[in-house]
Scaffold this active site. Sequence first.
Site, mmCIF file in Angstrom:
data_model
loop_
_atom_site.group_PDB
_atom_site.id
_atom_site.type_symbol
_atom_site.label_atom_id
_atom_site.label_comp_id
_atom_site.label_asym_id
_atom_site.label_seq_id
_atom_site.Cartn_x
_atom_site.Cartn_y
_atom_site.Cartn_z
ATOM 1 N N TYR A 54 -45.509 -15.663 23.668
ATOM 2 C CA TYR A 54 -44.637 -14.796 22.863
ATOM 3 C C TYR A 54 -44.892 -13.313 23.139
ATOM 4 O O TYR A 54 -43.983 -12.497 23.009
ATOM 5 C CB TYR A 54 -44.763 -15.143 21.368
ATOM 6 C CG TYR A 54 -43.997 -16.402 21.052
ATOM 7 C CD1 TYR A 54 -42.606 -16.382 20.987
ATOM 8 C CD2 TYR A 54 -44.631 -17.626 20.898
ATOM 9 C CE1 TYR A 54 -41.875 -17.546 20.749
ATOM 10 C CE2 TYR A 54 -43.916 -18.791 20.661
ATOM 11 C CZ TYR A 54 -42.544 -18.738 20.596
ATOM 12 O OH TYR A 54 -41.809 -19.886 20.375
ATOM 13 N N GLN A 87 -29.269 -17.005 16.465
ATOM 14 C CA GLN A 87 -30.409 -17.886 16.764
ATOM 15 C C GLN A 87 -31.423 -17.145 17.634
ATOM 16 O O GLN A 87 -32.494 -17.658 17.915
ATOM 17 C CB GLN A 87 -29.932 -19.138 17.507
ATOM 18 C CG GLN A 87 -29.043 -20.046 16.658
ATOM 19 C CD GLN A 87 -28.478 -21.187 17.484
ATOM 20 O OE1 GLN A 87 -29.169 -22.125 17.832
ATOM 21 N NE2 GLN A 87 -27.200 -21.102 17.805
ATOM 22 N N ASN A 88 -31.063 -15.938 18.048
ATOM 23 C CA ASN A 88 -31.947 -15.192 18.944
ATOM 24 C C ASN A 88 -33.094 -14.557 18.176
ATOM 25 O O ASN A 88 -32.932 -14.111 17.040
ATOM 26 C CB ASN A 88 -31.164 -14.106 19.683
ATOM 27 C CG ASN A 88 -30.090 -14.700 20.566
ATOM 28 O OD1 ASN A 88 -30.127 -15.900 20.853
ATOM 29 N ND2 ASN A 88 -29.137 -13.901 20.985
ATOM 30 N N VAL A 89 -34.230 -14.478 18.847
ATOM 31 C CA VAL A 89 -35.397 -13.862 18.220
ATOM 32 C C VAL A 89 -35.599 -12.430 18.725
ATOM 33 O O VAL A 89 -36.533 -11.745 18.300
ATOM 34 C CB VAL A 89 -36.668 -14.723 18.448
ATOM 35 C CG1 VAL A 89 -36.521 -16.057 17.722
ATOM 36 C CG2 VAL A 89 -36.958 -14.946 19.926
ATOM 37 N N ASP A 90 -34.728 -11.984 19.614
ATOM 38 C CA ASP A 90 -34.825 -10.593 20.082
ATOM 39 C C ASP A 90 -34.155 -9.651 19.069
ATOM 40 O O ASP A 90 -33.561 -10.095 18.080
ATOM 41 C CB ASP A 90 -34.210 -10.442 21.493
ATOM 42 C CG ASP A 90 -32.704 -10.693 21.519
ATOM 43 O OD1 ASP A 90 -31.974 -10.060 20.718
ATOM 44 O OD2 ASP A 90 -32.245 -11.512 22.340
ATOM 45 N N HIS A 105 -33.851 -18.132 13.461
ATOM 46 C CA HIS A 105 -35.050 -18.689 14.105
ATOM 47 C C HIS A 105 -36.208 -17.697 14.171
ATOM 48 O O HIS A 105 -37.102 -17.849 14.988
ATOM 49 C CB HIS A 105 -34.699 -19.190 15.519
ATOM 50 C CG HIS A 105 -33.792 -20.386 15.505
ATOM 51 N ND1 HIS A 105 -33.073 -20.812 16.606
ATOM 52 C CD2 HIS A 105 -33.491 -21.252 14.503
ATOM 53 C CE1 HIS A 105 -32.375 -21.886 16.274
ATOM 54 N NE2 HIS A 105 -32.600 -22.169 15.012
ATOM 55 N N GLY A 171 -22.162 -17.681 23.034
ATOM 56 C CA GLY A 171 -23.369 -17.915 23.831
ATOM 57 C C GLY A 171 -24.395 -18.843 23.226
ATOM 58 O O GLY A 171 -25.592 -18.605 23.358
ATOM 59 N N SER A 173 -25.335 -23.118 23.008
ATOM 60 C CA SER A 173 -24.954 -24.445 23.510
ATOM 61 C C SER A 173 -24.584 -25.395 22.375
ATOM 62 O O SER A 173 -24.118 -26.501 22.627
ATOM 63 C CB SER A 173 -26.099 -25.033 24.328
ATOM 64 O OG SER A 173 -27.238 -25.200 23.495
HETATM 65 P P1 OAD Z 1 -28.990 -22.304 24.943
HETATM 66 O O1 OAD Z 1 -29.788 -21.902 26.118
HETATM 67 O O2 OAD Z 1 -29.103 -23.706 24.469
HETATM 68 O O3 OAD Z 1 -27.453 -22.036 25.243
HETATM 69 C C1 OAD Z 1 -27.025 -20.837 25.810
HETATM 70 C C2 OAD Z 1 -25.521 -20.860 25.938
HETATM 71 O O4 OAD Z 1 -25.121 -19.583 26.415
HETATM 72 C C3 OAD Z 1 -24.983 -21.909 26.921
HETATM 73 O O5 OAD Z 1 -23.938 -22.627 26.317
HETATM 74 C C4 OAD Z 1 -24.480 -21.062 28.081
HETATM 75 O O6 OAD Z 1 -23.326 -21.621 28.715
HETATM 76 C C5 OAD Z 1 -24.111 -19.756 27.397
HETATM 77 N N1 OAD Z 1 -24.128 -18.551 28.244
HETATM 78 C C6 OAD Z 1 -24.881 -18.298 29.342
HETATM 79 N N2 OAD Z 1 -24.629 -17.063 29.802
HETATM 80 C C7 OAD Z 1 -23.688 -16.504 28.980
HETATM 81 C C8 OAD Z 1 -23.028 -15.246 28.918
HETATM 82 N N3 OAD Z 1 -23.264 -14.274 29.805
HETATM 83 N N4 OAD Z 1 -22.133 -15.038 27.920
HETATM 84 C C9 OAD Z 1 -21.887 -16.006 26.990
HETATM 85 N N5 OAD Z 1 -22.480 -17.213 27.016
HETATM 86 C C10 OAD Z 1 -23.385 -17.461 27.979
HETATM 87 O O7 OAD Z 1 -29.325 -21.259 23.766
HETATM 88 P P2 OAD Z 1 -29.112 -21.401 22.191
HETATM 89 O O8 OAD Z 1 -27.937 -22.236 21.865
HETATM 90 O O9 OAD Z 1 -29.174 -20.032 21.638
HETATM 91 O O10 OAD Z 1 -34.883 -21.702 19.309
HETATM 92 O O11 OAD Z 1 -30.434 -22.177 21.802
HETATM 93 C C11 OAD Z 1 -30.690 -22.447 20.456
HETATM 94 C C12 OAD Z 1 -32.163 -22.437 20.145
HETATM 95 O O12 OAD Z 1 -32.869 -23.305 21.042
HETATM 96 C C13 OAD Z 1 -32.831 -21.105 20.368
HETATM 97 O O13 OAD Z 1 -32.672 -20.232 19.286
HETATM 98 C C14 OAD Z 1 -34.261 -21.457 20.560
HETATM 99 C C15 OAD Z 1 -34.145 -22.729 21.362
HETATM 100 O O14 OAD Z 1 -35.093 -23.653 21.120
HETATM 101 C C16 OAD Z 1 -36.044 -21.073 19.039
HETATM 102 O O15 OAD Z 1 -36.574 -20.235 19.735
HETATM 103 C C17 OAD Z 1 -36.668 -21.469 17.752
#
Ligand code: OAD
Length: 233
Positions: A54, A87-90, A105, A171, A173
């Site tokens: 981290y 969901q972002n931690v930034d 998160h 952005g 999934s």
């Molecule tokens: P994911 O990595 O699962 O999904 C990222 C999504 O962003 C995908 O659907 C990509 O297609 C899309 N993507 C990529 N580049 C992009 C762009 N330039 N513009 C728009 N979309 C884009 O990330 P999250 O869904 O955020 O938890 O993941 C959820 C959680 O899983 C996170 O918060 C994290 C992780 O475990 C913790 O850290 C607790």
Amino acid sequence: MKRQITVLTGAGTSAESGIRTFRDADGLWEDHRVEDVATPSAWHRNPHLVLEFYNQRRKQMMEALPNAGHLALKALEEQFDVRIITQNVDDLHERAGSTNVLHLHGELRKTRSTGPSNNVYKLDGWQLNWGDNCPQGHQLRPHIVWFGEDVVEMDNAIRIVMQSNMVIIVGTSMQVYPANGLIRYTPEHVPVWVIDPNANELHSQRNATVLKEKAGLALPRLVHDLLQGAVEV
Ligand code: OAD
């Protein structure tokens, strides 16, 4: 009163700032299996690895800059009551100027006591080390919701979604529970927009309008159209 636009953001929103998403590459997260760094058992097994992991995330975040998507969401506040649920931690939404951000998160910029108080503290700088204690003498841990832990902000997030006049999903999934269930609380007839270059059937719930594009391109355009009244809320 301003109309409320709720924006659910995930890792893809920060991708164009140079922060890697979780599930786009090879199932590894910056070369670590998620169970080795983002679970309570990882913390008990090897807190040094978790702290260092981290620390590196925090350092990377501090070197990154908000992108056009983050900035567009700030601009949207001119005319709308914008509520970001991320969901972002930034902290890129905050550094872009957004004033209403709920972190589902947790936040890299904060630490939490492992003692009974569970108190949360701001962290200056990018390093949290073994031996960094809260005022009561308990080790501090990253203020991150690890896999298997409760998402304590979920009820607040549901309340926000239920008050929306429009929902924009950017952005994510939509694979991580319970955040991926938030969309179900959108009131009927409220328009839902999705921005994700790899959008799939998970994103097409609630008759969403899906833009298969990057956030840095599609968000500024959608925000422009909303501010001009070309897209109605
Ligand atoms: P994911 O990595 O699962 O999904 C990222 C999504 O962003 C995908 O659907 C990509 O297609 C899309 N993507 C990529 N580049 C992009 C762009 N330039 N513009 C728009 N979309 C884009 O990330 P999250 O869904 O955020 O938890 O993941 C959820 C959680 O899983 C996170 O918060 C994290 C992780 O475990 C913790 O850290 C607790």
